[in-house]
Scaffold this active site. Structure first.
Site, mmCIF file in Angstrom:
data_model
loop_
_atom_site.group_PDB
_atom_site.id
_atom_site.type_symbol
_atom_site.label_atom_id
_atom_site.label_comp_id
_atom_site.label_asym_id
_atom_site.label_seq_id
_atom_site.Cartn_x
_atom_site.Cartn_y
_atom_site.Cartn_z
ATOM 1 N N LYS A 3 0.902 -1.222 0.160
ATOM 2 C CA LYS A 3 -0.023 -0.224 0.010
ATOM 3 C C LYS A 3 0.610 1.294 -0.106
ATOM 4 C CE LYS A 3 -3.695 -1.746 3.090
ATOM 5 N NZ LYS A 3 -4.235 -1.895 4.694
ATOM 6 N N GLY A 4 1.866 1.268 0.453
ATOM 7 C CA GLY A 4 2.720 2.288 0.866
ATOM 8 C C GLY A 4 2.973 3.329 -0.233
ATOM 9 N N LYS B 190 16.635 3.902 2.229
ATOM 10 C CA LYS B 190 17.229 3.809 3.603
ATOM 11 C C LYS B 190 18.219 2.888 3.612
ATOM 12 C CE LYS B 190 14.582 2.069 6.862
ATOM 13 N NZ LYS B 190 13.469 2.117 7.972
ATOM 14 N N PHE C 38 12.646 4.861 11.505
ATOM 15 C CA PHE C 38 11.441 4.344 11.080
ATOM 16 C C PHE C 38 10.564 5.644 10.751
ATOM 17 C CE2 PHE C 38 7.270 2.381 10.908
ATOM 18 C CZ PHE C 38 7.722 1.162 10.319
ATOM 19 N N ASP D 200 14.407 -0.803 2.142
ATOM 20 C CA ASP D 200 15.076 -0.667 3.162
ATOM 21 C C ASP D 200 16.000 -1.949 3.254
ATOM 22 O OD1 ASP D 200 15.641 -0.865 5.974
ATOM 23 O OD2 ASP D 200 13.805 -1.831 6.783
ATOM 24 N N ASP E 58 3.440 3.629 6.673
ATOM 25 C CA ASP E 58 2.403 3.363 8.122
ATOM 26 C C ASP E 58 3.411 2.888 9.222
ATOM 27 O OD1 ASP E 58 2.959 0.826 6.775
ATOM 28 O OD2 ASP E 58 1.376 0.054 8.210
ATOM 29 N N GLU F 6 8.035 2.506 -5.365
ATOM 30 C CA GLU F 6 8.256 1.920 -3.995
ATOM 31 C C GLU F 6 8.282 3.243 -3.239
ATOM 32 O OE1 GLU F 6 7.418 0.020 -1.699
ATOM 33 O OE2 GLU F 6 8.679 -1.453 -1.731
ATOM 34 N N ASP F 7 7.506 3.172 -1.783
ATOM 35 C CA ASP F 7 7.871 4.184 -0.774
ATOM 36 C C ASP F 7 9.088 4.115 -0.198
ATOM 37 O OD1 ASP F 7 7.488 1.650 0.428
ATOM 38 O OD2 ASP F 7 5.947 2.355 1.760
ATOM 39 N N ARG G 110 -0.585 7.402 7.311
ATOM 40 C CA ARG G 110 -0.329 7.197 5.989
ATOM 41 C C ARG G 110 -0.907 8.280 5.461
ATOM 42 N NH1 ARG G 110 1.048 1.996 3.876
ATOM 43 N NH2 ARG G 110 0.005 0.056 5.012
#
Ligand code: IMP
Ligand code: MG
Length: 172
Positions: free
Chosen positions: A39-40, A127, A148, A99, A155, A95-96, A161
Site C-alpha cells: 500500500k505504501g 534507507k 522508522f 530498506d 505507515d 516504492e515508498d 499514511r
C-alpha cells in the site's frame, strides 16, 4: 501517542517529486508502465505520475512478506497481482521506501520472467543501513541512513499514511 519528529516537509517532497517527474520524462521511454507497490507507494505514485509528462499506464501490485524483515528467510509472495501485461513494456516500479532491498529485488526478479522490455526502480526513500543485498535504484527522492518513518503513504500499524509530511517515529 508515540512521539514523532518531522524529517521531510510536504513542500520539499513536492519539489523533489517534480524533479523526479522531469528526470523520468526526459528519458522518453515508450510503452511506460508505472507499477505502484501497495500500500505504501499509493501517495507517492499519485503525485509522481502527475509530474511525468510522457504517456504512461498505471497498475498496482502488492506483496506480503512473512518472517523477520531483517532475516533473509523472510518469505515474500504476491498478494495482489498486476492486471496489465508487462510484455514489451518499460516498467517503472514505484516504492515508498527501500530498506533491506528484499521486496524490490524479489519483484524485479518476478517481473523479469514476464517479458518486460526493461525494469527500472523509483523509490521515494532509499534507507541504507539495513540493506542486505545490492539493488539498483534508478531514481530516488531522498537518501537516509536509518530510522522508522511514517507519513506520505508510509505507515506504522496502518496509521499515519494520510499525513502530508514524513516523520521519524521514535521508540519504534
Ligand atoms: P524491504 O524489503 O526491507 O526493502 O522493505 C521495504 C518495505 O518495508 C517498504 O515497502 C515498507 O512497506 C516497509 N518499511 C521499511 N522501512 C519502513 C519505514 O521506515 N516506515 C514504514 N515502512 C517501512
Ligand atoms: Mg511497502
Amino acid at each position: 501517542m508515540v512521539e514523532k519528529e518531522l524529517v521531510i516537509a510536504g513542500q520539499d517532497i513536492r519539489k523533489r517529486v517534480e524533479e523526479l517527474g522531469r528526470q523520468i520524462s526526459a528519458e522518453s521511454l515508450p510503452n511506460l508502465l508505472v507499477v505502484a507497490i501497495l500500500k505504501g507507494a499509493f501517495v507517492f505514485a499519485a503525485d509522481l505520475v502527475r509530474a511525468i509528462s510522457i504517456p504512461l499506464e498505471v497498475d498496482f501490485i502488492r506483496v506480503a512478506s512473512y518472517g523477520a524483515k531483517s532475516c533473509s528467510s523472510g518469505e515474500i509472495r504476491l498478494s495482489k497481482d498486476l492486471e496489465t501485461s508487462v510484455d514489451g513494456k518499460n516498467v517503472l516500479l514505484v516504492e515508498d521506501i527501500i530498506d533491506t532491498g528484499q521486496t524490490i529485488a524479489w519483484l524485479k526478479e518476478h517481473l523479469r520472467g514476464r517479458g518486460a522490455a526493461s525494469i527500472r526502480t523509483c523509490t521515494l526513500i532509499d534507507k541504507q543501513e539495513r540493506r542486505g543485498q545490492e539493488v539498483v535504484i534508478d531514481y530516488y527522492g531522498f537518501q537516509l541512513q536509518k530510522g522508522f518513518l511514517v507519513g506520505y503513504g508510509l505507515d506504522y500499524a496502518e496509521q499515519y499514511r494520510h499525513l502530508p509530511d514524513i516523520y521519524h517515529l521514535k521508540d519504534c
